[in-house]
Design a protein around this motif. Structure first.
Motif, PDB file in Angstrom:
ATOM      1  N   ASP A  51       0.859  -1.191   0.000  1.00  0.00           N
ATOM      2  CA  ASP A  51       0.000   0.000   0.000  1.00  0.00           C
ATOM      3  C   ASP A  51       0.893   1.238   0.000  1.00  0.00           C
ATOM      4  N   GLU A  52       1.055   1.849  -1.172  1.00  0.00           N
ATOM      5  CA  GLU A  52       1.941   3.009  -1.281  1.00  0.00           C
ATOM      6  C   GLU A  52       1.498   4.140  -0.359  1.00  0.00           C
ATOM      7  N   GLY A  53       0.183   4.296  -0.166  1.00  0.00           N
ATOM      8  CA  GLY A  53      -0.308   5.363   0.691  1.00  0.00           C
ATOM      9  C   GLY A  53       0.171   5.214   2.122  1.00  0.00           C
ATOM     10  N   SER A  54       0.245   3.965   2.620  1.00  0.00           N
ATOM     11  CA  SER A  54       0.704   3.769   3.991  1.00  0.00           C
ATOM     12  C   SER A  54       2.189   4.065   4.119  1.00  0.00           C
ATOM     13  N   ILE A  55       2.953   3.807   3.067  1.00  0.00           N
ATOM     14  CA  ILE A  55       4.385   4.133   3.073  1.00  0.00           C
ATOM     15  C   ILE A  55       4.569   5.648   3.078  1.00  0.00           C
ATOM     16  N   ALA A  56       3.797   6.345   2.251  1.00  0.00           N
ATOM     17  CA  ALA A  56       3.878   7.808   2.205  1.00  0.00           C
ATOM     18  C   ALA A  56       3.498   8.415   3.550  1.00  0.00           C
ATOM     19  N   ALA A  57       2.463   7.850   4.192  1.00  0.00           N
ATOM     20  CA  ALA A  57       2.041   8.368   5.501  1.00  0.00           C
ATOM     21  C   ALA A  57       3.110   8.140   6.555  1.00  0.00           C
ATOM     22  N   ALA A  58       3.768   6.975   6.505  1.00  0.00           N
ATOM     23  CA  ALA A  58       4.850   6.702   7.449  1.00  0.00           C
ATOM     24  C   ALA A  58       6.006   7.676   7.245  1.00  0.00           C
ATOM     25  N   ALA A  59       6.325   7.955   5.985  1.00  0.00           N
ATOM     26  CA  ALA A  59       7.407   8.904   5.704  1.00  0.00           C
ATOM     27  C   ALA A  59       7.083  10.291   6.247  1.00  0.00           C
ATOM     28  N   GLN A  60       5.823  10.684   6.146  1.00  0.00           N
ATOM     29  CA  GLN A  60       5.428  11.980   6.696  1.00  0.00           C
ATOM     30  C   GLN A  60       5.648  12.014   8.204  1.00  0.00           C
ATOM     31  N   LEU A  70      19.900   6.299   9.632  1.00  0.00           N
ATOM     32  CA  LEU A  70      19.938   4.873   9.338  1.00  0.00           C
ATOM     33  C   LEU A  70      18.520   4.393   9.077  1.00  0.00           C
ATOM     34  N   VAL A  71      18.318   3.775   7.929  1.00  0.00           N
ATOM     35  CA  VAL A  71      17.031   3.171   7.582  1.00  0.00           C
ATOM     36  C   VAL A  71      17.296   1.735   7.153  1.00  0.00           C
ATOM     37  N   LEU A 110       9.581   1.566  -3.015  1.00  0.00           N
ATOM     38  CA  LEU A 110       8.664   2.637  -2.625  1.00  0.00           C
ATOM     39  C   LEU A 110       9.063   3.249  -1.282  1.00  0.00           C
ATOM     40  N   VAL A 111       9.575   2.427  -0.376  1.00  0.00           N
ATOM     41  CA  VAL A 111      10.108   2.992   0.871  1.00  0.00           C
ATOM     42  C   VAL A 111      11.225   3.974   0.542  1.00  0.00           C
ATOM     43  N   ALA A 112      12.118   3.581  -0.356  1.00  0.00           N
ATOM     44  CA  ALA A 112      13.199   4.485  -0.760  1.00  0.00           C
ATOM     45  C   ALA A 112      12.657   5.765  -1.388  1.00  0.00           C
ATOM     46  N   LYS A 113      11.630   5.633  -2.196  1.00  0.00           N
ATOM     47  CA  LYS A 113      11.042   6.799  -2.865  1.00  0.00           C
ATOM     48  C   LYS A 113      10.648   7.879  -1.866  1.00  0.00           C
ATOM     49  N   TYR A 114      10.069   7.457  -0.756  1.00  0.00           N
ATOM     50  CA  TYR A 114       9.551   8.428   0.209  1.00  0.00           C
ATOM     51  C   TYR A 114      10.520   8.747   1.346  1.00  0.00           C
ATOM     52  N   VAL A 115      11.420   7.818   1.662  1.00  0.00           N
ATOM     53  CA  VAL A 115      12.250   8.001   2.854  1.00  0.00           C
ATOM     54  C   VAL A 115      13.651   8.511   2.533  1.00  0.00           C
TER      55      VAL A 115
END
Length: 235
Positions: A51-60, A70-71, A110-115
């Motif tokens: 779920d890309e939206g949940s990844i974006a929300a976590a990054a926010q 460190l990630v 996608l994690v990389a995209k946002y983080v």
């Protein structure tokens, strides 16, 4: 690389290795904040790599705290329910292939995209993903496990691409794939009959070994795949 004004982030923190990473980093006390995200967690710590939206929300939410230096993306899918790695071509299933790629390659990308954009510029940072030796094309001598091998190979290529792009943003940033060895978790449990004595690691040991590797990484190591002894595995 630890810093009291920086944070460490673990994706997949409900898994065996991910949970060990989170616990060890908290015990070390070297970061201002250690935060774990996982699909099985609720509220602010929930992330679903499908779920890309949940990844974006976590990054926010990450961006609202101490900047991460460190990630670690400690997620992976090898088997689920009655479905496991394919032994032969006849076992290929498009739905299973799509899911394995979604979890093992697309999700971390996608994690990389946002983080990655949240990591500070001008200082040493590490973005590490758990890959696998079986994702090495040049090291493949047995075949089989088509989806898992191919998805990890895809992940390694994405890491190489991300490392090149991140170097333009921060020439001290490191993006790397890590092979933890065979770890005593649910992921490996059905497939470790031939593991050599002393080569089945408990999750805490696996996490500590990889954190030692991370500590030694240099910017020149970015874009590569290393095992738990910091031996480079060719793609």
């Amino acid at each position: 690389m630890a810093s009291v004004d920086r944070s460490a982030i673990v994706f997949g923190a409900s898994g065996g290795i991910g949970g060990a990473f989170e616990a060890v980093l908290k015990d070390e006390g070297a970061f201002a904040e250690v935060r774990g995200f996982a699909r099985s967690r609720t509220g602010a710590d929930h992330v679903d790599l499908l779920d890309e939206g949940s990844i974006a929300a976590a990054a926010q939410r990450i961006g609202e705290g101490s900047p991460p230096s460190l990630v670690i993306v400690a997620t992976g899918l090898l088997h689920e329910g009655g479905q496991g790695p394919e032994k032969a071509l006849r076992d290929l299933d498009p739905a299973w292939l799509a899911k394995v790629f979604a979890v093992n390659a697309i999700g971390p990308a996608l994690v990389a995209k946002y983080v990655l954009p949240l990591l500070p510029r001008g200082e040493r940072t590490v973005f590490a993903v758990l890959s696998a030796r079986v994702g090495s094309i040049s090291d493949n001598r047995l075949g089989g496990w088509h989806g898992y091998r191919a998805s990890k190979a895809a992940l390694n290529m994405l890491v190489r691409n991300l490392a090149i792009e991140e170097r333009r943003r921060n020439d001290r940033g490191i993006v790397v794939s890590l092979h933890p060895g065979t770890v005593d978790t649910e992921l490996s449990r059905p497939y470790r009959g031939n593991v050599q004595p002393g080569r089945l690691f408990d999750p805490e040991r696996a996490a500590l070994q990889l954190l030692d590797v991370i500590e030694e990484l240099k910017p020149a190591d970015s874009g590569k795949l290393f095992d738990y002894e910091k031996t480079e595995i060719p793609f």
